[in-house]
Enzyme design. Structure first.
Site, PDB file in Angstrom:
ATOM      1  N   ASP A   1      24.576  62.578   7.162  1.00  0.00           N
ATOM      2  CA  ASP A   1      24.224  63.096   8.483  1.00  0.00           C
ATOM      3  C   ASP A   1      23.925  61.952   9.424  1.00  0.00           C
ATOM      4  O   ASP A   1      22.926  61.244   9.273  1.00  0.00           O
ATOM      5  CB  ASP A   1      23.014  64.026   8.384  1.00  0.00           C
ATOM      6  CG  ASP A   1      22.846  64.884   9.622  1.00  0.00           C
ATOM      7  OD1 ASP A   1      23.104  64.380  10.722  1.00  0.00           O
ATOM      8  OD2 ASP A   1      22.453  66.057   9.500  1.00  0.00           O
TER       9      ASP A   1
ATOM     10  N   ASP B   1      29.036  63.131  15.789  1.00  0.00           N
ATOM     11  CA  ASP B   1      28.182  63.784  14.796  1.00  0.00           C
ATOM     12  C   ASP B   1      29.000  64.145  13.564  1.00  0.00           C
ATOM     13  O   ASP B   1      30.101  64.696  13.675  1.00  0.00           O
ATOM     14  CB  ASP B   1      27.545  65.037  15.399  1.00  0.00           C
ATOM     15  CG  ASP B   1      26.662  65.769  14.402  1.00  0.00           C
ATOM     16  OD1 ASP B   1      25.765  65.119  13.824  1.00  0.00           O
ATOM     17  OD2 ASP B   1      26.874  66.976  14.185  1.00  0.00           O
TER      18      ASP B   1
END
Length: 439
Positions: A117, A319
């Site tokens: 992440d 992202d």
């Protein structure tokens, strides 16, 4: 052919077949800083694909339908708030968990497949005795180097965003909720983290004791953000603030890419664009997206729809946890119109995708180019279109930000990053992008 010779070749072939490892890339490579990346539902993943899922298109559609949780989380980060009002405690991230890496924690090392992440700093894993966790948990009592962090330490204050409620010695505990969907209880801990052949001692992470809901990755999360508790910050000089990844295509059978940590082995020829920093959310990787071209047409997007504004959190981030790229509604509408004007309809919808057309017209679909400051990226067609399970439709693999979230943030998601090497150089505040076959 003589029967003896035939038998020899048959036995040799059988032996070779049995020894064949369909997932060899899961083993750490000779370079100690290069790890394999696999899709959480790929053939080499230990996790089962959601049911029912008749095809990868169905799986992608199901994951994309949950993007609103991720976007809600990201939008909550970019708002202007005092730093202490949004703790960076373990498990802050609502994520769908698309890509995982093989790591080891503790002494001796215990294997975990942790979600990558880029918008989170902390790492966290389910620990033995966890209520509601998956069957694979980290056994903290079996690690000779495990240590629970006391609540009075500066690290605990940093992680909680709050001071300890009492002066009495106690573990640094976190109790986090997730939009009414998921929550976890964890304690801040230290132990050895092994990434391929590299070992980071005294690594801070959240040891999960209880979870509820479905949004928490089964074997935990590895934070690759820019903040003080991320892999880059805790590894000191080992990686010099540099890492890159290459996400494998959904069309690949085994879905194996790579996470490369440190400056060694990075592409020699790669173009960069500056990283921007939001002082209210310094962990996020903001980039200066200046425009989008469809075919040969520069899409008329008002500059304020793409412009970076730290006071509101507006701008564009890269992202790893969002499935499909999302633009603020007005920007997406302009992109969609320009794409439709150069593609033959009629157009229909499929799940999150609102611009689907017959695959017989795919050969006239225009290419899409993202313009960054100092860098232009022409998306491969497989990063632009996704096909229906039946193979009769091709869809523009992007969407508008959901109406129910703070629509100021554009998110370049992992489907558009596939078969690209994305290099993050935090020390020099830049990100590089180049084409690479990741599988």
């Amino acid at each position: 052919m003589d029967s003896t010779i035939f038998a020899f070749f048959f036995i040799a072939l059988l032996s070779t077949t049995r020894a064949f490892d369909p997932c060899p890339s899961l083993k750490p490579k000779s370079d100690g800083s290069d790890l394999s990346i696999i899709h959480i539902y790929g053939k080499c993943s230990p996790f089962n694909s959601p049911k029912p899922a008749s095809s990868w298109t169905t799986t992608v559609l199901n994951m994309a339908s949950e993007d609103h949780q991720r976007l809600t989380y990201l939008s909550s980060l970019v708002a202007t708030k005092p730093k202490t009002s949004v703790p960076i405690a373990p498990g802050q991230v609502i994520n769908i968990g698309n890509y995982v890496a093989r790591v080891k924690i503790g002494t001796p090392g215990q294997l975990m497949f942790m979600v990558l992440d880029t918008s989170a700093d902390t790492a966290w894993v389910p620990c033995s005795g966890c209520t509601g966790c998956s069957s694979t948990m980290f056994s903290q009592n079996s690690s000779a180097t495990y240590e629970a962090v006391d609540c009075a330490t500066s690290e605990c204050v940093q992680a909680r965003g709050l001071s300890c409620p009492t002066a009495e010695p106690s573990n640094c505990l976190f109790n986090q909720s997730y939009g009414g969907d998921s929550s976890l209880l964890a304690s801040l801990s230290r132990d050895f983290l092994q990434l391929a052949n590299d070992t980071i001692p005294s690594y801070l992470f959240g040891c999960i004791g209880a979870v509820s809901g479905k949004s928490i990755p089964p074997q935990g999360l590895l934070g690759l953000g820019r903040g003080a508790m991320s892999v880059l910050s805790q590894s000191g000089s080992i990686y010099s603030g540099v890492f890159s990844y290459c996400l494998p295509s959904f069309r690949s059978y085994y879905f194996s890419g790579s996470l490369r940590l440190g400056p060694n082995g990075q592409p020699k020829t790669i173009k960069f664009t500056p990283l921007l920093k939001n002082p209210h959310r310094p962990s996020l990787y903001y980039v200066n997206l200046t425009g989008v071209t469809i075919g040969r047409v520069k899409v008329p997007i008002a500059p304020e729809l793409l412009g970076f504004d730290p006071s509101t959190g507006a701008g564009t981030i890269i992202d790893s946890g969002t499935v499909i790229t999302r633009f603020v509604p007005a920007a997406y509408d302009a992109i969609k119109e320009a794409f439709r004007n150069q593609t033959q309809g009629p157009f229909t919808s499929l799940g999150a995708f609102d611009t689907c057309f017959s695959v017989t017209h795919e050969n006239v679909a225009p290419k899409m180019t993202f313009h960054f400051k100092g860098l232009d990226i022409v998306l491969p067609m497989e990063n632009t279109l996704i096909h229906s399970s039946a193979g009769t439709l091709a869809c523009l693999a992007m969407a508008s930000a959901p109406d129910n979230v703070n629509s100021v943030l554009n998110v370049i998601a992992n489907l558009q990053q596939q078969n690209l090497r994305i290099l993050f150089d935090v020390v020099n505040s830049r990100v590089g992008i180049t084409r690479e076959i990741c599988n």
